[in-house]
Design a protein around this motif. Structure first.
Motif, short mmCIF file in Angstrom:
data_model
loop_
_atom_site.label_atom_id
_atom_site.label_comp_id
_atom_site.label_asym_id
_atom_site.label_seq_id
_atom_site.Cartn_x
_atom_site.Cartn_y
_atom_site.Cartn_z
N PRO A 747 12.33 -0.34 6.32
CA PRO A 747 11.24 0.87 5.79
C PRO A 747 11.26 2.12 6.32
O PRO A 747 11.23 3.09 5.67
CB PRO A 747 9.90 0.22 6.28
N ALA A 748 11.81 2.15 7.52
CA ALA A 748 11.60 3.57 8.37
C ALA A 748 12.91 4.55 7.68
O ALA A 748 12.76 5.56 7.65
CB ALA A 748 12.02 3.41 9.65
N ASP A 770 10.21 -2.33 -1.16
CA ASP A 770 11.46 -2.69 -1.81
C ASP A 770 10.89 -4.39 -1.61
O ASP A 770 11.08 -5.07 -0.79
CB ASP A 770 12.44 -2.46 -0.61
N PRO A 771 10.68 -4.96 -2.87
CA PRO A 771 10.18 -6.35 -3.23
C PRO A 771 11.07 -7.37 -2.48
O PRO A 771 10.69 -8.08 -1.78
CB PRO A 771 10.35 -6.41 -4.61
N TYR A 804 5.66 -8.46 -6.67
CA TYR A 804 5.83 -7.23 -6.30
C TYR A 804 7.02 -6.88 -7.17
O TYR A 804 7.32 -5.57 -7.45
CB TYR A 804 6.06 -7.05 -4.83
N GLU A 805 8.21 -7.40 -7.29
CA GLU A 805 9.20 -7.11 -8.56
C GLU A 805 8.33 -6.45 -9.86
O GLU A 805 8.66 -5.55 -10.54
CB GLU A 805 10.06 -8.04 -8.63
N PHE A 806 7.15 -7.45 -10.28
CA PHE A 806 6.71 -7.12 -11.37
C PHE A 806 5.81 -5.71 -11.25
O PHE A 806 5.64 -4.76 -11.95
CB PHE A 806 5.74 -8.25 -11.81
N VAL A 807 5.03 -5.95 -10.09
CA VAL A 807 4.26 -4.40 -9.79
C VAL A 807 5.21 -3.23 -9.91
O VAL A 807 4.99 -2.12 -10.53
CB VAL A 807 3.54 -4.49 -8.61
N ASP A 808 6.52 -3.37 -9.12
CA ASP A 808 7.47 -2.31 -9.27
C ASP A 808 7.99 -1.71 -10.71
O ASP A 808 8.49 -0.75 -10.99
CB ASP A 808 8.58 -2.67 -8.43
N SER A 809 7.92 -2.84 -11.65
CA SER A 809 8.27 -2.27 -12.91
C SER A 809 7.46 -1.68 -13.52
O SER A 809 7.55 -1.30 -14.90
CB SER A 809 8.75 -3.82 -13.60
N ALA A 815 3.26 0.15 -5.29
CA ALA A 815 3.00 -0.51 -3.89
C ALA A 815 3.79 0.15 -2.87
O ALA A 815 4.78 0.50 -3.07
CB ALA A 815 3.19 -2.06 -3.80
N TYR A 816 3.06 0.33 -1.76
CA TYR A 816 3.65 1.02 -0.65
C TYR A 816 3.42 0.21 0.68
O TYR A 816 2.46 -0.23 0.75
CB TYR A 816 3.19 2.58 -0.40
#
Length: 934
Positions: A747-748, A770-771, A804-809, A815-816
Motif C-alpha cells: 500500500p505504501a 488492490d483486491p 472488492y474486485e467487483f467494487v473495483d469494477s 474502496a481505499y
C-alpha cells in the motif's frame, strides 16, 4: 453493511498459468512458493523474492558483513563493525567463495543476481530505508557466504573462554567451569524424531524449534522451492540460497540443533611495532612479520574511527592493540576458526540438500558440512532415520577448548588438517524416539559446555506417554512449560528454618505449585521473583564478590563492549543457579540462608503488591536494526515458558523477565503426507511494515498453533507485479523471456488520491485497494467480532477478494486503504447514493456522497485518543475537496450505538432509520454548510 452492492459476484479465481523464467505464488499466510524451469532460475527467483519481502533485513545483513552498519545506525553499531573488520569476515567470505565448486558458485551467483534485480524495488517498499537515509547497495557473489559467517561467528560461543579466564583469575583455576551452562551468547534448539512405530500413519515425524535471538523481521523465512529437479519446503535464512537447517524434499526431511561443539580457538598474542611501522608477532619460532593494515569506520552523527587490522599465523586479532611489551591489563587475542583456515564454509552442501531423496543422500551431503557444527535428525518415506553430528571440529589440545592459550607455545597448535571424529548413533528401536536439545549427549566429545538435560528429558517423557502420534499432537510438546531446574531452589526453600508467617505462606504456595511457567500462573511470577532475589544475594556473597564488582574498570576496558554479555556476572549466576545451589562451592548453610532471606523479602513484597500472571511480565522483546524502532504491543506478546522449559522463552534471571531468545520458528515434518506438515514463525512471511503478512503469524506463534504447509499449487494465489527488465540480449526468445514475478504491491507504494497531515496524529494517505494484494489484510479486518456490523464475518478470503474486485469494477463505488504514516489504519469506501441500493431508501439530493468506514483491528479506536475522529477529519477533507460534493451520507447499522455517537460528535445530523435487505440502518448527514465550507 456489506462492502458489495449486489449479490452477483464475478468468477475471479487466481490466474495460475505458468510463464516467464520463474513465478511466485503465495498461500493464505503470504508464504512464497517459487517455481522455475531450472535450478539457476529458481535460485534467481529466491534471491529476487528475498529482496522484495526482506529488503531491509538483507541490506542490514550485507552491511553487517562489511562492517559498515555504523554509517547509518550510529555509534552504537561501531563495536560490531570494528569486530567484523578485525575478524576479516568479508575477506574470509571471498576466499570461501573462490573455493566453491563451479556449479555451486553459479548457483550462489544466480541468487545474488536475483537480489540485485529486486533490491531497489524492495527498498521502496520498506520505510526503514527512508528512516535511516539508506540507499540499497549491490550484493557481490560472495555476500551470501559473508551473511552465513556473520550469522554464525558467535554461534560456538568463543567469548565464553574470556569468561572462564575471568573466573580462573578471580576465583581460581579449580572453579573455571563452575558456571558451565547454555550461556547467553549461544543458541539452542529442540528437535525430536518419532519412527513410524510411534505415529498414527506408520511413517516418521520430525518436529522441533530453533531457539535464537528473535529478530524483527524473523531470522527464518518459510519458503517452497520447486523446479524439475526438486520440490522442497523449509525454513530459509534470508540472504542465503537454498534451505539449510530445516527442510522437507518430499522424500526426506531433516532438522538440526546446535551441537554446542567447540571449534574456535582464542590465542594470547604478543605483538610489537617495527621501525617502519609494520607489526611483528611472537610465534613458536620467534618474532616474524604479520599482515597489518588500517580501515576507517564511518559513523553517522560522529567522527570516523580508524581500525588497525592485524592477522597472525593463528588468525585475525580481534581483541587488543599492538604493544611493545605484553600487559595483563591489555590482552591481545586472535581468533582461529575453520573457514578462515581452510577457505571452506561448506556451501557446496546446500544444493545437495535440495536434491536429497533419501536419508542416505542427506547423510552423504552432510559429510561436507562445515559451520556451524550441528546435531542432525532425518527420516525418509521408506522409514529410514538418521541421528548424527555434522561440521568441522579441528583436532587440538583440550586446553584450547577451555580458555585463551599462548600463541608462541607449539603445544596449542592445530594438528594440521586433522579433525575430531563426528559422533553418530541409531534411533533407539525400543522407544522409536530420538531427541536433541543441546544437552550433553551425542555431541559430548565435541564440546565443553552444554545445555542442562531438562528439555531433552521432558521431551522424551512427553513423547513416551503415547504410542500413536500425529502432527497435531506436537503442539503440546512445543509449548510444554514444566521447569525442572526449579528443584534445587525449591528444595532449599523447603528446608529453610524459622521463616516468618508471610514467608511460610510463600513457601507453602510454591511447594504446592506444579512448576509450570504458564502465562496465567501467579506462582510462576512468585518463583521468578524469588529466583531474581536469590541471584542478587549470591552476587553479593563474599565468595563471589571478587567476580561481581559491577564497576570493575579492568573488565570494562580490557575487552570490547561486544563481549560484555558473556562477561556479565549476574546473568552468569542466573543461568548457572541450579549448579550454584547444588554443588559445594558455597556451604550448605550459606545457600540455605540466602534462600531464606530471599523468601522473607519476596513474601513481604508480595503481601504489599500481589503478583500478576507470569505472561504480563514475560514478554517478547525482539531485536530490530534501528535502535529507535520501538515495536508495538502486538509484536511483544506475553508468553509462558522459561529458559529450561521445552517452551524455551529465555529471560535473563536476575536482570529481566522480558525475553529476546526463544522459538524463532516451529515445524512438524510429516513423512507420510507432506501436506500434513505444519510450521509457524514469530511474525510473518513479509518483512514490510504494513503488509498483511508482516505480523499475521504472531497470534498463532504466541498460542503455540501452527499453520499448514500447503503443497497443492491449485490452492495458492497469484498477484500481479511489474515484470523486471529482460536479461541483456533477450528479445523474443522464449527461453529468455522476462521472468514472471507475482508479488503484492505494498500500500505504501501506491499513488495516493488524498494526503492530509492531522495535527497530533500523523499523515493520512488514501490509496486504492488492490483486491488481490489486500485480500488477506481485509479478510482479517472484516471477520473480526468487532466488525460484525460490516456483515462479512463468515466470508472466506476468496469471497472478500471477489467482493472488492467487483467494487473495483464499478465507476460509482471505490474502496481505499487509509494509511497512517504508511501503515494501514482503516478501510474507507465511497459511493454515489443514486447508484446504490441505499438511494432507494431516502430522497437523494444533488451533491450527496456516501461513505463507509472500518477501523483496523490492530490499532483499535482507543489506541490513540481521538483516533477515529482524526481519520474522519481526513476522510471528510477528501470528500469535500471536490466542490461537487455537498453532503456526506452514512448509514451505519442502527444497533451500532458507538458509531452513531461518533457521527454526532463530529457534526453529523441523524436522519431516519431505513430498512435494507441485510440490516436496519440509521442515516446521518454532514453538509458542507455545517462545516462553514464554501
Amino acid at each position: 453493511m456489506t462492502a458489495g452492492t449486489g449479490s452477483e459476484r464475478p468468477d475471479a479465481g487466481p490466474d495460475r498459468g505458468a510463464g516467464g523464467r520463474f513465478e511466485v505464488l503465495r498461500d493464505d499466510w503470504g508464504i512464497p512458493h517459487l517455481r522455475a524451469a531450472d535450478v539457476l532460475g529458481l535460485a534467481r527467483a529466491q534471491g529476487h523474492n528475498a529482496a522484495l519481502d526482506r529488503a531491509w533485513q538483507l541490506e542490514t545483513e550485507r552491511h553487517r558483513v562489511l562492517g559498515t552498519t555504523a554509517a547509518y545506525l550510529g555509534a552504537e553499531a561501531v563495536d560490531w563493525d570494528r569486530f567484523v573488520r578485525r575478524a576479516r569476515l568479508a575477506d574470509t567470505a571471498r576466499r570461501c567463495y573462490e573455493g566453491l565448486a563451479p556449479e555451486t558458485a553459479a548457483w550462489v551467483g544466480a541468487y545474488v543476481d536475483g537480489v540485485n534485480e529486486g533490491l531497489a524495488e524492495g527498498a521502496a517498499l520498506a520505510p526503514e530505508f527512508a528512516a535511516a537515509s539508506l540507499v540499497p547497495g549491490r550484493w557481490e557473489p560472495w555476500t551470501p557466504l559473508g551473511v552465513w559467517l556473520s550469522t554464525h561467528i558467535l554461534f560456538a560461543g568463543f567469548p565464553t573462554k574470556l569468561w572462564r579466564e575471568e573466573v580462573a583469575r578471580r576465583l581460581g583455576e579449580d572453579h573455571m567451569t563452575l558456571f558451565a551452562t547454555d550461556g547467553p551468547g549461544t543458541a539452542g534448539s529442540n528437535g525430536w524424531l518419532l519412527t513410524g512405530d510411534r505415529t498414527t500413519t506408520g511413517a516418521p515425524l520430525i518436529a522441533g524449534d530453533p531457539h535464537r535471538f528473535i529478530e524483527a523481521p524473523g531470522v527464518y523465512q518459510q519458503i517452497r522451492l520447486a523446479c524439475p529437479e526438486f520440490d522442497v519446503v523449509g525454513l530459509a535464512v534470508p540472504g542465503i540460497p537454498g534451505i539449510a537447517h530445516f527442510g522437507h524434499t518430499g522424500g526426506v526431511a531433516w532438522a538440526i540443533t546446535n551441537a554446542m561443539a567447540d571449534y574456535q580457538d582464542l590465542y594470547r598474542e604478543r605483538l610489537r611495532r617495527t621501525p617502519d611501522g609494520g607489526v611483528e608477532a611472537l610465534g613458536p619460532d620467534g618474532w616474524y612479520r604479520v599482515h597489518a593494515h588500517t580501515e576507517t569506520v564511518e559513523v553517522a552523527g560522529g567522527e570516523p574511527e580508524t581500525v588497525e587490522i592485524v592477522e597472525t599465523d593463528r588468525g585475525p586479532v580481534i581483541i587488543g592493540d599492538v604493544h611493545d611489551a605484553p600487559s595483563p591489563d591489555a590482552p591481545v587475542i586472535s581468533l582461529r576458526h575453520p573457514p578462515r583456515v581452510t577457505g571452506d564454509l561448506g556451501f557446496d552442501v546446500l544444493p545437495a540438500l535440495l536434491r536429497a531423496r533419501t536419508v542416505a543422500d542427506l547423510d552423504a551431503a552432510l559429510d561436507r558440512w562445515v559451520e556451524p557444527v550441528n546435531v542432525v535428525l532425518a527420516a525418509d518415506t521408506a522409514g529410514d532415520t538418521l541421528h548424527r553430528t555434522a561440521g568441522h571440529v579441528p583436532a587440538r589440545p583440550y586446553a584450547n577448548r577451555l580458555r585463551v592459550v599462548p600463541a608462541e607455545d607449539p603445544a596449542y597448535a592445530w594438528r594440521g588438517g586433522e579433525t575430531v571424529p563426528l559422533p553418530r548413533t541409531e534411533v533407539d528401536p525400543a522407544t522409536g524416539i530420538a531427541v536433541m536439545a543441546n544437552e550433553r549427549g551425542l555431541a559430548a566429545p565435541l564440546g565443553v559446555e552444554f545445555a542442562p538435560p531438562h528439555r531433552a528429558r521432558r521431551i522424551r517423557e512427553l513423547l513416551d506417554a503415547d504410542t500413536d502420534r500425529s502432527p497435531a499432537d506436537m503442539a503440546a510438546v512445543h509449548t510444554d512449560t514444566r521447569l525442572a531446574s526449579a528443584r534445587p531452589l525449591l528444595s532449599l526453600l523447603a528446608g529453610a528454618p524459622a521463616l516468618g508467617p508471610a514467608a511460610e505462606r510463600l513457601r507453602d504456595r510454591l511447594l504446592r505449585w506444579d512448576r509450570h511457567m504458564d502465562a496465567d500462573s501467579t506462582e510462576a511470577t512468585l518463583y521468578a521473583r524469588l529466583r531474581t532475589d536469590v541471584v542478587h544475594r549470591l552476587a553479593a556473597h563474599p565468595a563471589l564478590k571478587a567476580l561481581t564488582a559491577a564497576d570493575d574498570p579492568w573488565r570494562s576496558t580490557a575487552y570490547p563492549p561486544l563481549f560484555r554479555p558473556w562477561l556479565a556476572t549476574v546473568p552468569r549466576i542466573g543461568y548457572a543457579l541450579e549448579t550454584l545451589l547444588t554443588v559445594g562451592f558455597l556451604p550448605y548453610e550459606d545457600r540455605l540462608a540466602v534462600v531464606a532471606a530471599s523468601a522473607e523479602a519476596v513474601a513481604a513484597a508480595a503481601e504489599e503488591t500481589p503478583p500478576g500472571p507470569w505472561g504480563e511480565l514475560h514478554r517478547l522483546s525482539p531485536w530490530q536494526a534501528l535502535p529507535d524502532a520501538v515495536p508495538d504491543e502486538a509484536a511483544r506478546p506475553g508468553l509462558a515458558g522459561d529458559h529450561d522449559c521445552v517452551l524455551s522463552t529465555s529471560s535473563v534471571p536476575g536482570v529481566t523477565d522480558l525475553f529476546a531468545r526463544g522459538p524463532a520458528a516451529r515445524y512438524v515434518w510429516d513423512l507420510a503426507r507432506r501436506e500434513d506438515s505444519r510450521w509457524v514463525v514469530p511474525f510473518g512471511a513479509s518483512g514490510v511494515p504494513g503488509s498483511a503478512h508482516h505480523r499475521d503469524q504472531t497470534p498463532l506463534w504466541a498460542r503455540g498453533d501452527l499453520a499448514p504447509v500447503v503443497t497443492d499449487w491449485n490452492l495458492l494465489h497469484r498477484t500481479t507485479h511489474p515484470a523486471t527488465p529482460r536479461p541483456e540480449g533477450a528479445e523474443n526468445d522464449e527461453d529468455k523471456a522476462p521472468m514472471t514475478v507475482t508479488e503484492p504491491t505494498a500500500p505504501a507504494l501506491r499513488p495516493a488520491v488524498h494526503e492530509q497531515k492531522v495535527e497530533g496524529f500523523g499523515t493520512v494517505r488514501l490509496v486504492p485497494v488492490d483486491p488481490a494484494a489486500d485480500a488477506g489484510l481485509l479478510h482479517g479486518w472484516v471477520t473480526e467480532e468487532r466488525a460484525r456490523f460490516w456483515g462479512m464475518a463468515d466470508h472466506t478470503r476468496e469471497q472478500v477478494q471477489e467482493i472488492y474486485e467487483f467494487v473495483d469494477s464499478l465507476p460509482t463505488h471505490h474502496a481505499y486503504l487509509a494509511l497512517r504514516d504508511g501503515v494501514p489504519a482503516a478501510l474507507f469506501q465511497t459511493y454515489e447514493p443514486d447508484a446504490d441500493p441505499v438511494g432507494e431508501c431516502y430522497d437523494v439530493q444533488p451533491g450527496d456522497f456516501g461513505i463507509h468506514l472500518l477501523i483496523a483491528p490492530a490499532e483499535g479506536e482507543g489506541a490513540v485518543k481521538g483516533y477515529t475522529d482524526a481519520l474522519l477529519t481526513a476522510f471528510i477533507g477528501y470528500v469535500f475537496s471536490d466542490p461537487a460534493h455537498l453532503r456526506v451520507v452514512v448509514e451505519p447499522d442502527a444497533r451500532n450505538e458507538k458509531a452513531l455517537a461518533r457521527m454526532v460528535r463530529v457534526g453529523f445530523e441523524l436522519g431516519p432509520e431505513i430498512q435494507k435487505p441485510e440490516k436496519t440502518a440509521r442515516l446521518a448527514f454532514l453538509s458542507r454548510a455545517a462545516l462553514g465550507l464554501a
